[in-house]
Scaffold this active site. Structure first.
Site, PDB file in Angstrom:
ATOM      1  N   ARG A   1       1.080  -1.138  -0.147  1.00 18.92           N
ATOM      2  CA  ARG A   1      -0.066  -0.018  -0.073  1.00 18.92           C
ATOM      3  C   ARG A   1       0.707   1.351  -0.012  1.00 18.92           C
ATOM      4  O   ARG A   1       0.601   2.307  -0.605  1.00 18.92           O
ATOM      5  CB  ARG A   1      -0.980  -0.081   1.215  1.00 18.92           C
ATOM      6  CG  ARG A   1      -1.790   1.095   1.376  1.00 18.92           C
ATOM      7  CD  ARG A   1      -3.243   0.904   2.184  1.00 18.92           C
ATOM      8  NE  ARG A   1      -3.731   2.086   2.415  1.00 18.92           N
ATOM      9  CZ  ARG A   1      -3.869   2.714   3.651  1.00 18.92           C
ATOM     10  NH1 ARG A   1      -3.040   2.338   4.831  1.00 18.92           N
ATOM     11  NH2 ARG A   1      -4.413   3.870   3.618  1.00 18.92           N
TER      12      ARG A   1
ATOM     13  N   HIS B   1       0.480   3.986  -2.853  1.00 16.80           N
ATOM     14  CA  HIS B   1      -0.025   5.355  -2.398  1.00 16.80           C
ATOM     15  C   HIS B   1       1.215   6.328  -2.835  1.00 16.80           C
ATOM     16  O   HIS B   1       1.093   7.359  -3.247  1.00 16.80           O
ATOM     17  CB  HIS B   1      -0.197   5.420  -0.836  1.00 16.80           C
ATOM     18  CG  HIS B   1      -1.770   5.162  -0.789  1.00 16.80           C
ATOM     19  ND1 HIS B   1      -2.432   5.659   0.145  1.00 16.80           N
ATOM     20  CD2 HIS B   1      -2.643   4.077  -1.282  1.00 16.80           C
ATOM     21  CE1 HIS B   1      -3.799   5.070   0.099  1.00 16.80           C
ATOM     22  NE2 HIS B   1      -3.809   4.005  -0.941  1.00 16.80           N
TER      23      HIS B   1
ATOM     24  N   HIS C   1      -6.087  -6.468  -3.999  1.00 18.52           N
ATOM     25  CA  HIS C   1      -6.915  -6.259  -2.762  1.00 18.52           C
ATOM     26  C   HIS C   1      -7.030  -7.525  -2.063  1.00 18.52           C
ATOM     27  O   HIS C   1      -7.711  -7.678  -1.427  1.00 18.52           O
ATOM     28  CB  HIS C   1      -7.913  -5.653  -3.048  1.00 18.52           C
ATOM     29  CG  HIS C   1      -8.003  -4.241  -2.738  1.00 18.52           C
ATOM     30  ND1 HIS C   1      -9.040  -3.285  -3.063  1.00 18.52           N
ATOM     31  CD2 HIS C   1      -7.080  -3.258  -2.227  1.00 18.52           C
ATOM     32  CE1 HIS C   1      -8.723  -1.876  -2.799  1.00 18.52           C
ATOM     33  NE2 HIS C   1      -7.504  -1.973  -2.306  1.00 18.52           N
TER      34      HIS C   1
ATOM     35  N   TRP D   1     -10.477  -8.723   2.212  1.00 22.19           N
ATOM     36  CA  TRP D   1     -10.820  -9.199   1.001  1.00 22.19           C
ATOM     37  C   TRP D   1     -11.032 -10.774   0.901  1.00 22.19           C
ATOM     38  O   TRP D   1     -11.929 -11.193   0.225  1.00 22.19           O
ATOM     39  CB  TRP D   1     -10.360  -8.549  -0.219  1.00 22.19           C
ATOM     40  CG  TRP D   1     -10.677  -6.904  -0.327  1.00 22.19           C
ATOM     41  CD1 TRP D   1     -11.519  -6.431  -1.046  1.00 22.19           C
ATOM     42  CD2 TRP D   1      -9.616  -5.963   0.497  1.00 22.19           C
ATOM     43  NE1 TRP D   1     -11.178  -4.975  -0.799  1.00 22.19           N
ATOM     44  CE2 TRP D   1     -10.169  -4.748  -0.083  1.00 22.19           C
ATOM     45  CE3 TRP D   1      -8.563  -6.052   1.033  1.00 22.19           C
ATOM     46  CZ2 TRP D   1      -9.381  -3.499   0.294  1.00 22.19           C
ATOM     47  CZ3 TRP D   1      -8.127  -4.803   1.320  1.00 22.19           C
ATOM     48  CH2 TRP D   1      -8.461  -3.598   1.242  1.00 22.19           C
TER      49      TRP D   1
HETATM   50 FE1  HIF Z   1      -6.159  -0.277  -1.612  1.00 17.77          FE
HETATM   51  N1  HIF Z   1      -7.365  -0.120  -0.112  1.00 17.77           N
HETATM   52  N2  HIF Z   1      -7.430   0.720  -2.958  1.00 17.77           N
HETATM   53  N3  HIF Z   1      -5.159  -0.624  -3.384  1.00 17.77           N
HETATM   54  N4  HIF Z   1      -4.954  -1.439  -0.505  1.00 17.77           N
HETATM   55  C1  HIF Z   1      -7.097  -0.424   1.158  1.00 17.77           C
HETATM   56  C2  HIF Z   1      -6.010  -1.134   1.626  1.00 17.77           C
HETATM   57  C3  HIF Z   1      -5.111  -1.588   0.557  1.00 17.77           C
HETATM   58  C4  HIF Z   1      -8.689   1.532  -2.442  1.00 17.77           C
HETATM   59  C5  HIF Z   1      -8.934   1.678  -1.228  1.00 17.77           C
HETATM   60  C6  HIF Z   1      -8.328   0.884  -0.102  1.00 17.77           C
HETATM   61  C7  HIF Z   1      -5.495  -0.284  -4.705  1.00 17.77           C
HETATM   62  C8  HIF Z   1      -6.474   0.283  -5.166  1.00 17.77           C
HETATM   63  C9  HIF Z   1      -7.486   0.862  -4.499  1.00 17.77           C
HETATM   64  C10 HIF Z   1      -3.874  -2.089  -1.285  1.00 17.77           C
HETATM   65  C11 HIF Z   1      -3.416  -2.177  -2.387  1.00 17.77           C
HETATM   66  C12 HIF Z   1      -4.112  -1.477  -3.527  1.00 17.77           C
HETATM   67  C13 HIF Z   1      -7.854   0.317   2.042  1.00 17.77           C
HETATM   68  C14 HIF Z   1      -8.160  -0.037   3.405  1.00 17.77           C
HETATM   69  C15 HIF Z   1      -8.820   1.203   1.375  1.00 17.77           C
HETATM   70  C16 HIF Z   1      -9.953   1.981   1.689  1.00 17.77           C
HETATM   71  C17 HIF Z   1      -6.884   0.803   4.098  1.00 17.77           C
HETATM   72  C18 HIF Z   1      -6.906   0.480   5.783  1.00 17.77           C
HETATM   73  O1  HIF Z   1      -7.976   0.757   6.404  1.00 17.77           O
HETATM   74  O2  HIF Z   1      -5.946   0.135   6.456  1.00 17.77           O
HETATM   75  C19 HIF Z   1      -9.212   2.004  -3.536  1.00 17.77           C
HETATM   76  C20 HIF Z   1     -10.432   2.849  -3.366  1.00 17.77           C
HETATM   77  C21 HIF Z   1      -8.567   1.665  -4.802  1.00 17.77           C
HETATM   78  C22 HIF Z   1      -9.155   1.632  -6.196  1.00 17.77           C
HETATM   79  C23 HIF Z   1     -10.123   0.801  -6.437  1.00 17.77           C
HETATM   80  C24 HIF Z   1      -4.375  -0.707  -5.772  1.00 17.77           C
HETATM   81  C25 HIF Z   1      -5.029  -1.767  -6.678  1.00 17.77           C
HETATM   82  C26 HIF Z   1      -5.578  -2.922  -5.819  1.00 17.77           C
HETATM   83  C27 HIF Z   1      -3.781   0.304  -6.704  1.00 17.77           C
HETATM   84  C28 HIF Z   1      -3.274  -1.407  -4.701  1.00 17.77           C
HETATM   85  O3  HIF Z   1      -2.569  -2.047  -5.128  1.00 17.77           O
HETATM   86  C29 HIF Z   1      -3.145  -2.935  -0.196  1.00 17.77           C
HETATM   87  C30 HIF Z   1      -2.230  -4.085  -0.329  1.00 17.77           C
HETATM   88  C31 HIF Z   1      -4.254  -2.561   1.001  1.00 17.77           C
HETATM   89  C32 HIF Z   1      -4.014  -3.676   2.420  1.00 17.77           C
HETATM   90  C33 HIF Z   1      -3.227  -2.618   3.241  1.00 17.77           C
HETATM   91  C34 HIF Z   1      -2.984  -3.204   4.626  1.00 17.77           C
HETATM   92  O4  HIF Z   1      -2.792  -2.392   5.701  1.00 17.77           O
HETATM   93  O5  HIF Z   1      -3.326  -4.294   4.867  1.00 17.77           O
END
Ligand code: HIF
Length: 279
Positions: free
Chosen positions: A46, A50, A174, A190
């Site tokens: 993440r 980001h 995800h 997920w």
């Molecule tokens: Fe995420 N994502 N992401 N994401 N994400 C969260 C957590 C992770 C979006 C929202 C969220 C991508 C796209 C999108 C990861 C990787 C990627 C969370 C929760 C939210 C809300 C954060 C928290 O509460 O800790 C949205 C709206 C996206 C566009 C659709 C990417 C493609 C999937 C680019 C990507 O690589 C990962 C890994 C996590 C888990 C983080 C963790 O701390 O476990």
């Protein structure tokens, strides 16, 4: 060859840039007895995303180059809540290998984490430099809003230069990690294997039954067990016909997912990075 030998020799007075040693140091940080599902891998992925996903192709601003998330205001952007965990985790690696930029370190950590969790080899090369202050932070709200749908996902990833197929492949990440109420407000993982990189996310999205979760928190979807979740932005991938085509593909064909994901995630981490032009 002589050239090969010369290329592998450190320049006089400069440290040898041993990226494999950095990779090892990152791998050694991943296991976490008392954190989440036992791995810092997902939060490192993440962080890499980001740091990169602020890119705006039209203005050429944002992106992983600069590692501007070290400073406010970017470090305080709501979307980045919780990422201090990942940045702090990597500090000892930066201290041990001070020649690597934060921007290269954060993106490399994302690649190493994906690979260590069973994912494909992510194309990665060094070349990012750190910017010297927070003056270069990208504006807020460049990262996607999980409460929104397909149009928003297309706007945000279109702004970075991705097509539908790449977008769906990316969101397969995800399969990793979970939502935290004290970070995003959302709750839960997920998949049931949040520290293994696989195409399970697409299988859950298609084959599980999703309904609105009844709670005080923001709208999210849950399966019958109440253990698994989907964000509105995740559900958009099955509700939008053009996106769903690729969800179907990746749920069936993990090899196709791995191949497309590796290319798309590698591209994501290179957006806006001024690599020297190939000779
Ligand atoms: Fe995420 N994502 N992401 N994401 N994400 C969260 C957590 C992770 C979006 C929202 C969220 C991508 C796209 C999108 C990861 C990787 C990627 C969370 C929760 C939210 C809300 C954060 C928290 O509460 O800790 C949205 C709206 C996206 C566009 C659709 C990417 C493609 C999937 C680019 C990507 O690589 C990962 C890994 C996590 C888990 C983080 C963790 O701390 O476990």
């Amino acid at each position: 060859s002589l050239q090969g030998i010369q290329a592998s020799m450190p320049q006089l007075g400069e440290p040898k840039k041993d990226y494999d040693a950095v990779r090892k140091a990152i791998e050694n940080l991943l296991d976490a007895e008392d954190y989440d599902d036992g791995s810092f891998g997902p939060v490192l992925v993440r962080l890499a995303w980001h740091a990169s996903g602020t890119y705006d192709a039209a203005s050429g601003t944002g992106g992983s180059n600069g590692a501007t998330m070290r400073w406010a205001p970017e470090s305080e952007h709501a979307a980045n809540a919780g990422l201090a965990v990942a940045r702090k985790l990597l500090e000892p690696v930066k201290a041990a290998y001070p020649w690597i930029s934060y921007a290269d370190l954060w993106t490399l950590a994302g690649a190493v984490a994906i690979e260590a969790m069973g994912g494909p080899t992510i194309p990665w090369r060094p070349g990012r430099a750190d910017k010297a202050s927070g003056n270069d932070c990208p504006p807020d709200n460049r990262l996607p809003d999980a409460a929104q749908g397909a149009g928003h996902v297309r706007d945000v990833f279109g702004r970075m230069g991705f097509d539908d197929r790449e977008m769906v492949a990316l969101v397969g990440a995800h399969t990793l990690g979970r939502c935290h109420t004290d970070r995003s407000g959302y709750s839960g993982p997920w998949t049931n294997a949040p520290t293994t990189f696989s195409n399970l996310y697409f299988q859950e999205l298609l084959n599980n039954k999703w309904r609105k979760k009844r709670w005080d928190g923001p709208l999210q979807y849950e399966d019958k067990s109440g253990q698994l979740m989907m964000l509105p932005a995740d559900m958009a991938l099955v509700w939008d016909k053009k996106f769903k085509k690729y969800v179907d593909l990746y749920a069936k064909d993990e090899e196709a997912f791995f191949k497309d994901f590796a290319a798309a995630f590698g591209k994501l981490m290179e957006l806006g990075v001024p690599f020297p032009a190939a000779a």
